[in-house]
Structure formats: structure tokens, C-alpha cells
Design a protein around this motif. Sequence first.
Motif, PDB file in Angstrom:
ATOM      1  N   UNK A 142       5.478   8.483   1.853  1.00 37.07           N
ATOM      2  CA  UNK A 142       5.685   7.117   2.342  1.00 37.07           C
ATOM      3  C   UNK A 142       4.718   6.822   3.500  1.00 37.07           C
ATOM      4  N   UNK A 143       4.584   7.769   4.417  1.00 40.74           N
ATOM      5  CA  UNK A 143       3.689   7.562   5.544  1.00 40.74           C
ATOM      6  C   UNK A 143       2.243   7.366   5.079  1.00 40.74           C
ATOM      7  N   UNK A 144       1.788   8.203   4.162  1.00 45.28           N
ATOM      8  CA  UNK A 144       0.417   8.092   3.669  1.00 45.28           C
ATOM      9  C   UNK A 144       0.158   6.706   3.093  1.00 45.28           C
ATOM     10  N   UNK A 145       1.093   6.217   2.310  1.00 42.82           N
ATOM     11  CA  UNK A 145       0.908   4.897   1.701  1.00 42.82           C
ATOM     12  C   UNK A 145       0.977   3.785   2.738  1.00 42.82           C
ATOM     13  N   UNK A 146       1.853   3.933   3.725  1.00 38.81           N
ATOM     14  CA  UNK A 146       1.917   2.933   4.793  1.00 38.81           C
ATOM     15  C   UNK A 146       0.594   2.877   5.556  1.00 38.81           C
ATOM     16  N   UNK A 147       0.005   4.049   5.844  1.00 40.02           N
ATOM     17  CA  UNK A 147      -1.278   4.066   6.551  1.00 40.02           C
ATOM     18  C   UNK A 147      -2.358   3.384   5.725  1.00 40.02           C
ATOM     19  N   UNK A 148      -2.386   3.663   4.428  1.00 36.54           N
ATOM     20  CA  UNK A 148      -3.375   3.031   3.557  1.00 36.54           C
ATOM     21  C   UNK A 148      -3.175   1.520   3.521  1.00 36.54           C
ATOM     22  N   UNK A 163      -0.874  -2.449  -3.824  1.00 37.90           N
ATOM     23  CA  UNK A 163       0.208  -2.061  -4.718  1.00 37.90           C
ATOM     24  C   UNK A 163       0.334  -0.550  -4.749  1.00 37.90           C
ATOM     25  N   UNK A 164       1.549  -0.073  -4.488  1.00 39.50           N
ATOM     26  CA  UNK A 164       1.801   1.359  -4.513  1.00 39.50           C
ATOM     27  C   UNK A 164       3.256   1.625  -4.805  1.00 39.50           C
ATOM     28  N   UNK A 165       3.670   2.853  -4.555  1.00 48.65           N
ATOM     29  CA  UNK A 165       5.058   3.235  -4.821  1.00 48.65           C
ATOM     30  C   UNK A 165       6.023   2.629  -3.811  1.00 48.65           C
ATOM     31  N   UNK A 170       1.574  -8.956  -2.614  1.00 48.77           N
ATOM     32  CA  UNK A 170       0.745  -9.913  -3.347  1.00 48.77           C
ATOM     33  C   UNK A 170      -0.433 -10.330  -2.472  1.00 48.77           C
ATOM     34  N   UNK A 171      -1.417 -11.045  -2.996  1.00 49.58           N
ATOM     35  CA  UNK A 171      -2.509 -11.515  -2.150  1.00 49.58           C
ATOM     36  C   UNK A 171      -1.973 -12.305  -0.954  1.00 49.58           C
ATOM     37  N   UNK A 172      -2.366 -11.907   0.249  1.00 53.37           N
ATOM     38  CA  UNK A 172      -1.858 -12.550   1.456  1.00 53.37           C
ATOM     39  C   UNK A 172      -2.873 -12.418   2.593  1.00 53.37           C
TER      40      UNK A 172
END
Length: 294
Positions: A142-148, A163-165, A170-172
Amino acid sequence: MKLGISELFTGSDARAGSWSTDAAQLIEEIGFNSVWLPEHVVFFPEYRSQYPYESGGAQEVNRLLGVIDPLVLASSIGTATKTLRIGTYVFVVPQRNPVITARQVASIDQLSGGRFEFGVGVGWAEEEYAALDVPFARRGARMNEYLAAMRALWASDELTEFSGEFVDLPPLYCFPKPAQPRLPIIVGGNSDASLRRIVEYGDGWAGYSQTFDDIEAFIAKLSTAMEAAGRQMSELSLKVGRRSKGKTEKDWEDDRAYIEQVMALGIDEVVVSPRIGDENYERDMRRYAEIMDL
């Protein structure tokens, strides 16, 4: 000698707000490079989770009881100082929404004129995660994806989507952007997972409670991993935390000896936590700085 200081600005004291900015201004004046702010959202009288750094367990953790939210405090210190670097040591990334965190961190960097360093970690207390209704399992992923996701939100004035797990955006548009072209992510922890996270997402390492042999071994492994990933060690800022064992001049002289030795290993900055109480704080801080040769 580049020194940071980790201060325990606790909200349990009614005067903490004004005292914390006064202390930060003093820290800046006497020559420290940076101030680092710890985080625990909640505390418990006892922990089932194993405290990974010292043997004190709940007693050691609760020394931070009432610590002010590090991002709120960083914003306050940023507007009260001019040159002091300001960081978290460390912010538990998986416990908070990454879009809100990205916006808060970028705002601090703007308000401080590009002086913020985002020290991050996964945390160790399952009790904290349960209180915040965030799964403890797979917190590293979760942390890795949050950092990305945060890197993506900081990167461009154009539309961002991700988009990830754990994150699906959406585009913002997300503003503000950090003042620094690449806001430093300083990865905390001493594990192999932390090492991999530095290589993939980080701009530095925030080690803690490490022996000389541990530091030397970690740097060697990190150098090998960085080279394999096509990155250079010169891209990283290497920091280690040093908690003083007491508050006498002999203890502070021991701090200086430790600092000199670890800097010979290639450490860029040592983040010290001298045991200096509120009474005679300015006098003792100035004496500590004198011993450190600031």
C-alpha cells in the motif's frame, strides 16, 4: 558536520504551539541544518506489536505522547524560519489518504520555499492501524503505491490519472505542486523492504538506532542495489538517527564521537535527539551546539 535535530513538540502542553516555533527559530539560529518531526496518531498503554528499535516498548513509545501532527507543525515552522530544512522522521504513509497527503506536503513545500523533506515509513504498530480502520496486512505494498500516486500528483500541471490496487484516480487536477522540482522522499527503516523502496521511490535513507557495522552493511547493500537499478548513490541523502542516552556533557560528547564515526562511513547527516528538557532549554541547546562544533 551536517546535523539535524528531532524535537518532541507535544500537544499535551498548553504552550506547545508558541514554544515549538520559538525552539525552531533557536535551532536555526545556532546552526542546525534541519528539524525532524516524529509521528504517532494515537498511543496505547500497552502494545502487542513489537517495537523494533529499543527495548523500552510502550514506555519508550509513549515518551512521544501528545506529539503535534507533523504536517501541521511543519507548516508552522516553515513560516517561522528562513533556512532550516524541515522533515518528518517518519510519516506513516499507509495510514492516510494519499491525495490529501500529496496536497498537504506540496502546500508545506510551497509555504517553506522548498525546504521540506518527506521522511516516510510503514509503521510497526498494528494497534494504530486498527484504530484508523486501515488494514495492517500488506501495508508495504500500500505504501509503495501511495508513493507512486503522490509522485504522479506532484509531477505535472496537466491532468493526472492513476490506477492501481489501492488507488484509482480518474483524470484530475491536483494543486499546489511542490516548490522543489523533485520533493525529496527519505525512506525510513532498516529492512530489505526499505532498501528496495529507496531504490524504486526514494531520494534518501532515514536509518535509526543502528550500529556502525549495521550502517556499513546497509550502505554496501544499497550501493549494489542502486547500481543494479542504474542509479547512483550520489542521488541519495543518507541520514541516521541518534538518540542520546542522557543529558550530561559527557553524553553529548559521546554523541559527537558517534557522529564523526558514522560520517566517515558516508552518512550525509545525523539526526540527533538530545535529552534536553524544557528547563534552561536555550542554555543547554547552545551548549550542545558548542560541543557539536556548530
